[in-house]
Each structure stands twice: as C-alpha cells, then as structure tokens.
Design an enzyme around this catalytic site. Structure first.
Site, PDB file in Angstrom:
ATOM      1  N   ASN A   6       2.404   2.063   9.821  1.00 56.48           N
ATOM      2  CA  ASN A   6       2.110   1.762   8.196  1.00 56.48           C
ATOM      3  C   ASN A   6       0.367   1.362   8.422  1.00 56.48           C
ATOM      4  O   ASN A   6       0.273   0.365   8.821  1.00 56.48           O
ATOM      5  CB  ASN A   6       2.782   0.682   7.619  1.00 56.48           C
ATOM      6  CG  ASN A   6       2.295   0.224   6.161  1.00 56.48           C
ATOM      7  OD1 ASN A   6       1.363   0.886   5.766  1.00 56.48           O
ATOM      8  ND2 ASN A   6       2.752  -0.697   5.588  1.00 56.48           N
ATOM      9  N   TRP A   7      -0.387   2.193   7.917  1.00 56.47           N
ATOM     10  CA  TRP A   7      -1.823   2.364   7.976  1.00 56.47           C
ATOM     11  C   TRP A   7      -2.421   1.025   7.265  1.00 56.47           C
ATOM     12  O   TRP A   7      -3.692   0.726   7.389  1.00 56.47           O
ATOM     13  CB  TRP A   7      -2.461   3.461   8.159  1.00 56.47           C
ATOM     14  CG  TRP A   7      -1.996   4.428   9.120  1.00 56.47           C
ATOM     15  CD1 TRP A   7      -1.241   4.290  10.082  1.00 56.47           C
ATOM     16  CD2 TRP A   7      -2.624   5.708   9.240  1.00 56.47           C
ATOM     17  NE1 TRP A   7      -1.275   5.410  10.946  1.00 56.47           N
ATOM     18  CE2 TRP A   7      -1.979   6.214  10.448  1.00 56.47           C
ATOM     19  CE3 TRP A   7      -3.540   6.471   8.655  1.00 56.47           C
ATOM     20  CZ2 TRP A   7      -2.055   7.617  10.904  1.00 56.47           C
ATOM     21  CZ3 TRP A   7      -3.906   7.753   8.995  1.00 56.47           C
ATOM     22  CH2 TRP A   7      -3.305   8.330  10.083  1.00 56.47           C
ATOM     23  N   LYS A   8      -1.593   0.863   6.133  1.00 47.24           N
ATOM     24  CA  LYS A   8      -2.211  -0.079   5.107  1.00 47.24           C
ATOM     25  C   LYS A   8      -3.491   0.545   4.599  1.00 47.24           C
ATOM     26  O   LYS A   8      -3.665   1.803   4.317  1.00 47.24           O
ATOM     27  CB  LYS A   8      -2.223  -1.321   5.522  1.00 47.24           C
ATOM     28  CG  LYS A   8      -0.945  -2.101   6.141  1.00 47.24           C
ATOM     29  CD  LYS A   8      -0.828  -3.410   6.546  1.00 47.24           C
ATOM     30  CE  LYS A   8       0.620  -3.768   7.177  1.00 47.24           C
ATOM     31  NZ  LYS A   8       0.676  -5.098   7.323  1.00 47.24           N
ATOM     32  N   HIS A  90       6.988  -3.324  -0.085  1.00 49.73           N
ATOM     33  CA  HIS A  90       6.173  -4.057   1.357  1.00 49.73           C
ATOM     34  C   HIS A  90       5.720  -5.220   0.818  1.00 49.73           C
ATOM     35  O   HIS A  90       5.482  -5.560  -0.370  1.00 49.73           O
ATOM     36  CB  HIS A  90       5.152  -3.197   1.619  1.00 49.73           C
ATOM     37  CG  HIS A  90       4.476  -3.733   3.009  1.00 49.73           C
ATOM     38  ND1 HIS A  90       3.777  -4.822   2.929  1.00 49.73           N
ATOM     39  CD2 HIS A  90       4.616  -3.236   4.293  1.00 49.73           C
ATOM     40  CE1 HIS A  90       3.500  -4.932   4.209  1.00 49.73           C
ATOM     41  NE2 HIS A  90       4.121  -4.218   5.048  1.00 49.73           N
ATOM     42  N   GLU A  92       3.168  -7.251   1.138  1.00 48.40           N
ATOM     43  CA  GLU A  92       2.285  -7.135   0.652  1.00 48.40           C
ATOM     44  C   GLU A  92       2.252  -6.603  -1.013  1.00 48.40           C
ATOM     45  O   GLU A  92       1.395  -7.450  -1.807  1.00 48.40           O
ATOM     46  CB  GLU A  92       1.062  -6.472   1.295  1.00 48.40           C
ATOM     47  CG  GLU A  92       0.736  -6.827   2.916  1.00 48.40           C
ATOM     48  CD  GLU A  92       0.419  -6.206   3.961  1.00 48.40           C
ATOM     49  OE1 GLU A  92       0.130  -5.084   3.742  1.00 48.40           O
ATOM     50  OE2 GLU A  92       0.553  -6.664   5.045  1.00 48.40           O
ATOM     51  N   GLU A 165      11.138  -6.826   7.518  1.00 43.72           N
ATOM     52  CA  GLU A 165       9.781  -7.428   8.059  1.00 43.72           C
ATOM     53  C   GLU A 165       9.701  -8.860   7.440  1.00 43.72           C
ATOM     54  O   GLU A 165       9.235  -9.170   6.273  1.00 43.72           O
ATOM     55  CB  GLU A 165       8.607  -6.539   7.165  1.00 43.72           C
ATOM     56  CG  GLU A 165       8.737  -5.033   7.545  1.00 43.72           C
ATOM     57  CD  GLU A 165       7.333  -4.570   7.360  1.00 43.72           C
ATOM     58  OE1 GLU A 165       6.928  -3.904   8.356  1.00 43.72           O
ATOM     59  OE2 GLU A 165       6.767  -4.377   6.337  1.00 43.72           O
ATOM     60  N   GLY A 171       1.125  -9.395  10.696  1.00 48.69           N
ATOM     61  CA  GLY A 171      -0.310  -9.281  10.770  1.00 48.69           C
ATOM     62  C   GLY A 171      -0.453 -10.861  11.387  1.00 48.69           C
ATOM     63  O   GLY A 171      -1.789 -11.054  11.420  1.00 48.69           O
ATOM     64  N   SER A 201       4.273  -7.759  13.668  1.00 49.91           N
ATOM     65  CA  SER A 201       3.818  -7.722  14.831  1.00 49.91           C
ATOM     66  C   SER A 201       4.440  -7.038  16.189  1.00 49.91           C
ATOM     67  O   SER A 201       4.490  -7.499  17.207  1.00 49.91           O
ATOM     68  CB  SER A 201       3.350  -9.120  15.285  1.00 49.91           C
ATOM     69  OG  SER A 201       2.887 -10.087  14.047  1.00 49.91           O
TER      70      SER A 201
HETATM   71  P1  13P Z   1       1.762  -5.861  11.713  1.00 48.33           P
HETATM   72  O1  13P Z   1       2.357  -4.746  12.542  1.00 48.33           O
HETATM   73  O2  13P Z   1       0.123  -5.585  11.605  1.00 48.33           O
HETATM   74  O3  13P Z   1       2.169  -7.094  11.840  1.00 48.33           O
HETATM   75  O4  13P Z   1       2.323  -5.286  10.278  1.00 48.33           O
HETATM   76  C1  13P Z   1       3.685  -4.969   9.952  1.00 48.33           C
HETATM   77  C2  13P Z   1       3.903  -4.336   8.629  1.00 48.33           C
HETATM   78  O5  13P Z   1       3.491  -4.944   7.574  1.00 48.33           O
HETATM   79  C3  13P Z   1       4.266  -3.106   8.653  1.00 48.33           C
HETATM   80  O6  13P Z   1       4.508  -2.669   7.429  1.00 48.33           O
END
Ligand code: 13P
Length: 241
Positions: A6-8, A90, A92, A165, A171, A201
């Site tokens: 997931n590149w966000k 997600h 976020e 998650e 993050g 992570s």
């Molecule tokens: P990180 O791997 O940066 O913690 O993010 C996880 C995530 O939100 C994947 O969708």
C-alpha cells in the site's frame, strides 16, 4: 500467501512506472503480489505490469457506479483502467476521512458486485487495545462486513480478503507480536472465513515470523513497500514461511 504494497500518497506516475518496471524483474519468491498506487499512478502501474502475475489495486472505491460524488472513483472506472482490486476501510480513511463501518460495507459490496476483489481493513486503536476492547472492535468491524455480505446474498465470496491492521502498529515501527496477530486473525476468521493479511510495520526483519503464523495469509505493507529491495525481500521471506 498474498503480499500487498500500500503506497498511500507516495509515488506519482513517473516514479510508479520506474518502480513497477523494476518489480517485473525482481525475485519475489512464490507469493501473490499486488501494488496499490495512488489513483493517478494506477494507469502507469497497469501498463508497466501488463503480462505479469503482479496485480494492481486502488486504495479506495466508491459504492456508486457514477454520480455527483466529487473526489470519488467508481468500480467500473477502475475496471476500465485494468484495475481489479481495491482496498476499503483503511484506518487512515476511517480516522482522517470519516469512513465508518457502514460506508466501508457499502464500498466493499459495490466493488464485489462490479467484479473487483476487495481488501477490507479492520483493526483496533491503541486505546481500544489497552482497554481490552480488541475483540469487541474486531467483532463489530468484521461483523458489519459479514452482515452486509449476507444481506446481499454473497456470504460465500472468494472476492474478499480482510487485512488486520492494528492502528497503533501503522507507521510507528511497533509491530504486533506474531502471537497477537495470530489471535486476532483467528478471531476474524471465526466471524468471516476469508484469508486475513497482517498490516502494521511489516519489514524484511519480521515478515517471516509473522507470515509463519497459521492464520496469517499474507501482509499489507505500507512504508516498507516503497523501496524495491525491501518489498522484494518481504515477499521472499513470506514465501519461505
Ligand atoms: P506501515 O507498514 O507503514 O506501518 O503501514 C501499514 C499500512 O497501513 C498498510 O496499509
């Protein structure tokens, strides 16, 4: 075993093209691999990965096929672009953009009805875990998805994957222990019998141990999916598990 990156909100079209062309030649082991670029880079990723087994997913999708929904993208639009997978719910989106269990279910159902595969995200916050509410949060979030599938008559879908998650692990560099992940995944599967990815992570150093848990069916990787060598190493580590 599915490893999704997931590149966000990272990598515009140019960078996405460079990354995906390099990914074609990388040693990714024996896992299924998906990348999830931002909307504007999806076309570039689809083009660069054409003819490979590597999938391309959107990071969200709206429930309507079209309409007055400024800033949203529909499942038929994604399909037209050659994108057949979408993430929904997600954390976020839930925390920063007002996504709720109800909107997550609407997005997931519409996507499945339009022939997309869906990665639906669930997970507790740090406060919820500390208050001993992890189980009830997961039962509520996964239960809403299960109820939606039932009502729509698609309870036995092959198109859905859940990503567990824990919000406190995203993050932050804090990872759920393999035991914590296993316990949460087993609970998710007791409500909805679908594959469950772990996210939060995930790194080359912890991918093998997490992926070795019996109910961990893959990973949704954020930050560590942006670097080719790190992402490829995670894929290979998971492949050995
Ligand atoms: P990180 O791997 O940066 O913690 O993010 C996880 C995530 O939100 C994947 O969708």
């Amino acid at each position: 075993m599915l490893i999704a990156g997931n590149w966000k909100m990272f990598k515009g079209p140019e960078e996405a093209g460079v990354f995906c062309r390099a990914l074609r030649d990388a040693d990714l082991g024996e896992v299924d691999v998906v990348v999830c670029p931002p909307y504007v880079s999806l076309g570039e990723a689809v083009g660069a990965l054409a003819g490979t087994e590597i999938g391309v997913a959107a990071q969200n999708v709206h429930w309507a096929a079209e309409g007055a929904f400024t800033g949203e993208i529909s499942a038929p639009m994604l399909r037209e672009l050659g994108v057949y997978v979408a993430i929904v719910g997600h954390s976020e989106r839930r925390q920063l953009f007002g996504e709720t269990d109800e909107t997550v279910v609407r997005r997931a159902l519409a996507a499945i009805e339009h022939g997309l595969h869906v990665i639906a995200c669930v997970g507790e916050t740090e406060a919820e875990r500390e208050a001993g509410e992890t189980g009830s949060v997961l039962r509520r979030q996964v239960g809403a998805i299960a109820a939606g599938l039932n009502e729509a008559g698609v309870a036995e879908t092959d198109e859905l994957v859940i990503a567990y998650e824990p919000v406190w692990a995203i993050g932050t560099g804090k990872t759920a222990t393999p035991e914590m992940a296993q316990e949460a995944h087993a609970l998710v599967k007791s409500i909805l019998n679908v594959p469950v990815l772990y996210g939060g992570s995930v790194k080359p150093e912890n991918a093998y141990e997490l992926a070795s848990q019996p109910d961990v069916d893959g990973a949704l990787v954020g930050g560590a999916s942006l670097d080719l060598e790190s992402f490829a190493t995670i894929c290979r580590e998971a492949s050995h598990s």
